[in-house]
Scaffold this motif. Structure first.
Motif, short mmCIF file in Angstrom:
data_model
loop_
_atom_site.label_atom_id
_atom_site.label_comp_id
_atom_site.label_asym_id
_atom_site.label_seq_id
_atom_site.Cartn_x
_atom_site.Cartn_y
_atom_site.Cartn_z
N ILE A 1 -4.88 7.54 17.43
CA ILE A 1 -5.58 6.71 16.44
C ILE A 1 -6.98 6.37 16.93
N GLU A 2 -7.09 5.95 18.20
CA GLU A 2 -8.41 5.61 18.75
C GLU A 2 -9.29 6.84 18.85
N LEU A 3 -8.70 7.98 19.21
CA LEU A 3 -9.48 9.21 19.35
C LEU A 3 -9.99 9.69 18.01
N TYR A 4 -9.18 9.54 16.96
CA TYR A 4 -9.69 9.89 15.63
C TYR A 4 -10.93 9.07 15.31
N GLN A 5 -10.88 7.76 15.59
CA GLN A 5 -12.00 6.89 15.23
C GLN A 5 -13.23 7.14 16.11
N ALA A 6 -13.04 7.84 17.25
CA ALA A 6 -14.18 8.21 18.10
C ALA A 6 -14.76 9.56 17.72
N THR A 7 -13.94 10.43 17.11
CA THR A 7 -14.39 11.80 16.82
C THR A 7 -14.36 12.14 15.34
N PHE A 8 -13.56 11.42 14.57
CA PHE A 8 -13.30 11.68 13.15
C PHE A 8 -12.74 13.08 12.92
N ASN A 9 -12.04 13.58 13.93
CA ASN A 9 -11.29 14.83 13.80
C ASN A 9 -9.92 14.49 13.22
N THR A 10 -9.69 14.89 11.97
CA THR A 10 -8.46 14.47 11.29
C THR A 10 -7.20 15.08 11.90
N GLU A 11 -7.34 16.14 12.72
CA GLU A 11 -6.15 16.70 13.37
C GLU A 11 -5.49 15.66 14.27
N TYR A 12 -6.29 14.83 14.91
CA TYR A 12 -5.72 13.79 15.77
C TYR A 12 -4.98 12.75 14.94
N LEU A 13 -5.52 12.42 13.79
CA LEU A 13 -4.86 11.45 12.92
C LEU A 13 -3.57 12.04 12.34
N LYS A 14 -3.59 13.31 11.99
CA LYS A 14 -2.37 13.97 11.49
C LYS A 14 -1.28 13.94 12.56
N ASN A 15 -1.67 14.23 13.79
CA ASN A 15 -0.68 14.22 14.88
C ASN A 15 -0.17 12.81 15.15
N ALA A 16 -1.03 11.82 15.01
CA ALA A 16 -0.58 10.43 15.17
C ALA A 16 0.53 10.11 14.18
N LEU A 17 0.35 10.55 12.95
CA LEU A 17 1.36 10.30 11.92
C LEU A 17 2.64 11.10 12.18
N LEU A 18 2.49 12.33 12.66
CA LEU A 18 3.68 13.14 12.94
C LEU A 18 4.51 12.55 14.07
N PHE A 19 3.86 12.13 15.16
CA PHE A 19 4.61 11.54 16.27
C PHE A 19 5.15 10.16 15.91
N ASN A 20 4.45 9.46 15.04
CA ASN A 20 4.98 8.19 14.56
C ASN A 20 6.25 8.42 13.73
N ASP A 21 6.26 9.49 12.96
CA ASP A 21 7.48 9.85 12.21
C ASP A 21 8.64 10.15 13.16
N GLN A 22 8.37 10.90 14.23
CA GLN A 22 9.40 11.21 15.22
C GLN A 22 9.92 9.93 15.86
N LEU A 23 9.02 9.04 16.13
CA LEU A 23 9.39 7.77 16.75
C LEU A 23 10.33 6.98 15.83
N ILE A 24 9.99 6.90 14.56
CA ILE A 24 10.83 6.17 13.60
C ILE A 24 12.18 6.86 13.44
N LEU A 25 12.18 8.18 13.43
CA LEU A 25 13.41 8.94 13.23
C LEU A 25 14.38 8.80 14.40
N HIS A 26 13.85 8.85 15.63
CA HIS A 26 14.73 8.96 16.80
C HIS A 26 14.84 7.69 17.64
#
Length: 706
Positions: free
Chosen positions: A506-531
């Motif tokens: 999340i912090e890295l996205y806001q430093a670079t505005f590379n949306t791939e980092y934000l997408k990965n933040a959401l994906l790992f957050n989904d894994q966290l909620i699931l498991h």
């Protein structure tokens, strides 16, 4: 630079035990003990059942001073080893590699003895149920403390003659420590009054003479400071900012700081920050750097920026792996003595610097001919000095009526000479394993520095570390691993790995505005909620639902040396909820706070990272969308303006002109936000209400500060 020793000069092939095949530097340190160590695993438990023996579980970490002492005293001693091998199946665990095991058995030790620490010594049945616990155990009994030579035969005798009693005791212990995991500790809820009470508790425990909180030993606890900054921002209570500043200044001047090579030692053994425990941990560097960066934003005092940049200089120089990750720690000991690498006699200073240059250096860094460092056993002065300051270099230059830049430059010349000389000494050993959770904290720190200091190089370093984790430490199923070493990944990721990595992304996205980092933040957050999420009672377990089954699944909220995974999750969920407009994520954050509210309300000073999340939840908080061309100077200047300000409760998104589909797919509400009159335009929403978009930099800053 000397790396961690995996063998000793007098080792022979006959003295190799099962730990020799492990990757953990801590386990490898014990690979030549005469104790017949097993790594944690079914081989050890099957052996214990087969031989009808209890297990001696020893937990520590590679840079732990008292772990070294117990190894030298007992685990390298043939007599103790013979007793242990006959009575037990001995198991060694690296607490950093297996925090799930450490967390459970440390709670046992604290419940049984009222204290904790490492080395951790647990006696347990072959089915992992503990019946006795201790920390450091001497070889021989002394001062009322039982020693290994007495404990081992006594336990062996009890296992033979009083086994039913030991097993009953083990069952009772497991029942006691498991009982509170699922029980709700819900109270009346957390609100702004909880923030007020946390501040009052910190104020009452603040040391007005030496700064920091409580008495000796003193720990940095940077999340205390980041909470105080937020409380100051909220309440305009100057004392909150003052406590944070005084603590950071005292730490920077004290012996807890390495004035020659930079970076912070683990903690101060005294109340004045003078005598440290000399180990250096990656997580301390990251968390303290975060506090320094935010204090710089709050005050614009360049001293805090300088200190943070020095910390990064140390980490990037000495802790950076060629692959892109960061190593875990450096030991306190070298040449068999704690702190030897960092200490100086006055004669050494004169030999390196010359008499005149050394005279000023000794005066400023408060050395003495007899030294200020005591021998641990005799308590006699050693003639060696811990370098420390009574006043900052800024204050010293001002007192002497000298120009600060010239004064600092002269000390930098001296420091470099001493650093080059020190590099020739035998270095403390380095724990070179790379861990997802601690590396993620460094991603957070570097990303925050990139924004606050307007320094893209830090963003590149953060991105390199994130890319390393994404390329090396993620399974084909999209799950995180915890540890990397020697091109091997191992140990399934824990809550902290996911929570801290999501925070970093999340912090890295806001430093670079590379949306791939934000997408990965959401994906790992989904894994966290699931498991990891407890779907019945709420909150997050420390281990995944499909991980190795231990005697319990722990669920932690206490913010100790490192913030708890649940506290970081709460803040992540609020961030991601605001970024995506998904209120269900915010509801899960409120669920964490409600679940633990009864426990937290009793003594909120122990949960200051959670209080940072609560501060965000209570508000005001802001969603900031910058619509514009990221290559245009106008856009870059506006983003720099926003990043310079201390506005902790915000998320910032960039919608590139003509290329905004990726961020719109993540945050649908930005779809209609666009440039105005061909100029970079900022849309600021606060507490679920949106202001009129603006292209005026002064108006944008006014809205941020309002």
């Amino acid at each position: 630079m000397k790396q961690l020793q995996e063998t000793k000069p007098d080792d022979n092939e006959q003295n190799v035990n099962r730990l020799a095949g492990e990757k953990s530097p801590y386990l490898l340190q014990h690979a030549h003990n005469p104790v017949d160590w097993y790594p944690w695993g079914e081989e050890a438990f099957n052996k214990a059942r087969q031989d009808d023996k209890p297990i001696f579980l020893s937990i520590g970490y590679s840079t732990c001073h008292w772990c070294h002492v117990m190894e030298k005293e007992s685990f390298e001693d043939p007599q103790v080893a013979k007793l242990m091998n006959e009575a037990f199946v001995p198991i060694k665990v690296d607490r950093e590699e297996r925090p799930d095991i450490d967390t459970i058995y440390m709670s046992v030790c604290q419940a049984l003895t009222g204290r904790g620490g490492w080395p951790l010594s647990i006696l347990m049945t072959p089915d992992k149920k503990p019946f006795m616990a201790a920390t450091y155990i001497p070889r021989e009994s002394r001062y009322g403390m039982a020693g290994m030579l007495d404990i081992v035969p006594a336990v062996s005798n009890m296992w033979t003659r009083q086994r039913e009693e030991l097993i009953a005791n083990a069952e009772e212990i497991v029942s006691a420590i498991s009982g509170g995991v699922h029980d709700s500790t819900e109270g009346p809820g957390l609100d702004e009054s909880t923030l007020d009470r946390t501040y009052q508790l910190l104020r009452s425990s603040f040391d007005p003479s030496s700064a920091g909180f409580g008495n000796a030993p003193k720990f940095p606890t940077p999340h205390h400071l980041t909470f105080l900054l937020r409380y100051w921002k909220r309440s305009k209570e100057d004392k909150a900012l003052e406590m944070a500043e005084e603590t950071l200044k005292a730490m920077r001047k004290g012996g807890i700081y390495d004035h020659i090579g930079f970076g912070f030692h683990r903690y101060s053994t005294d109340s004045k920050w003078l005598v440290p425990h000399f180990e250096k941990m990656l997580y301390d560097q990251a968390l303290i750097a975060i506090a320094l960066i935010e204090t710089y934003q709050a005050t614009q005092n360049p001293e805090y920026r300088e200190n943070a940049e020095e910390v990064f200089s140390y980490v990037l120089r000495d802790m950076h792996s060629p692959e892109g990750g960061f190593y875990s720690a450096e030991d306190a000991d070298s040449e068999g003595e704690e702190g030897r690498f960092y200490l100086w006699t006055e004669q050494e200073l004169e030999d390196v610097l010359g008499e005149m240059e050394a005279k000023l250096f000794k005066e400023v860094f408060r050395t003495s001919p007899g030294g200020n460092f005591l021998d641990e056993a005799s308590r006699a002065h050693t003639g060696r000095n811990i370098l420390h300051l009574d006043e900052s270099l800024h204050e010293a230059a001002e007192r002497r009526g000298e120009d600060y830049d010239r004064f600092r430059q002269s000390f930098e010349i001296s420091r470099r000479k001493l650093f080059e000389h020190r590099e020739m000494r035998m270095h403390p050993s380095k724990d070179d394993k790379i861990m997802t959770d601690w590396n993620s904290l460094m991603i957070v720190a570097l990303s925050k520095a990139a924004r606050a200091f307007d320094e893209p190089a830090y963003a590149r370093e953060a991105a390199m570390t994130a890319d390393f984790i994404l390329s090396k430490m993620v399974s084909p199923e999209g799950r995180l691993f915890h540890r990397y070493r020697d091109d091997e990944v191992a140990v399934e990721g824990f809550l902290d790995d996911y929570a801290f990595f999501v925070w970093g992304l999340i912090e890295l996205y806001q430093a670079t505005f590379n949306t791939e980092y934000l997408k990965n933040a959401l994906l790992f957050n989904d894994q966290l909620i699931l498991h990891f999420r407890d779907s019945i009672h709420g909150g997050f377990f420390h281990t995944a639902d499909d991980s190795e089954k231990l005697i319990m699944r722990s669920k932690e909220i206490y913010d100790g040396a490192i913030p708890s995974g649940n506290s970081v999750c709460a803040l992540n969920l609020l961030y991601l909820g605001r970024i995506t407009g998904n209120t269900d994520l915010e509801n899960k954050a409120y669920e964490i706070m409600q679940l633990f509210s009864g426990q937290v309300s009793k003594m909120p000073i122990g949960y200051t990272q959670l209080m940072c999340a609560l501060d965000f939840a209570v508000g005001p908080s802001r969603e900031i969308v910058v619509a514009g061309d990221p290559e245009r100077e106008e856009t870059q200047e506006i983003i720099s303006d926003i990043n310079r300000e201390f506005v902790p409760n915000k998320v910032i998104l960039l919608k590139p002109e003509g290329r905004g589909t990726e961020i719109s797919a993540i945050a649908e509400y930005v779809s209609d936000m666009s440039m105005k009159d061909g100029r970079t335009t900022v849309h600021i929403c606060q507490n679920y209400n949106c202001n009129l978009p603006s292209t005026d930099r002064k108006e944008i800053l006014r809205q941020l500060k309002d």
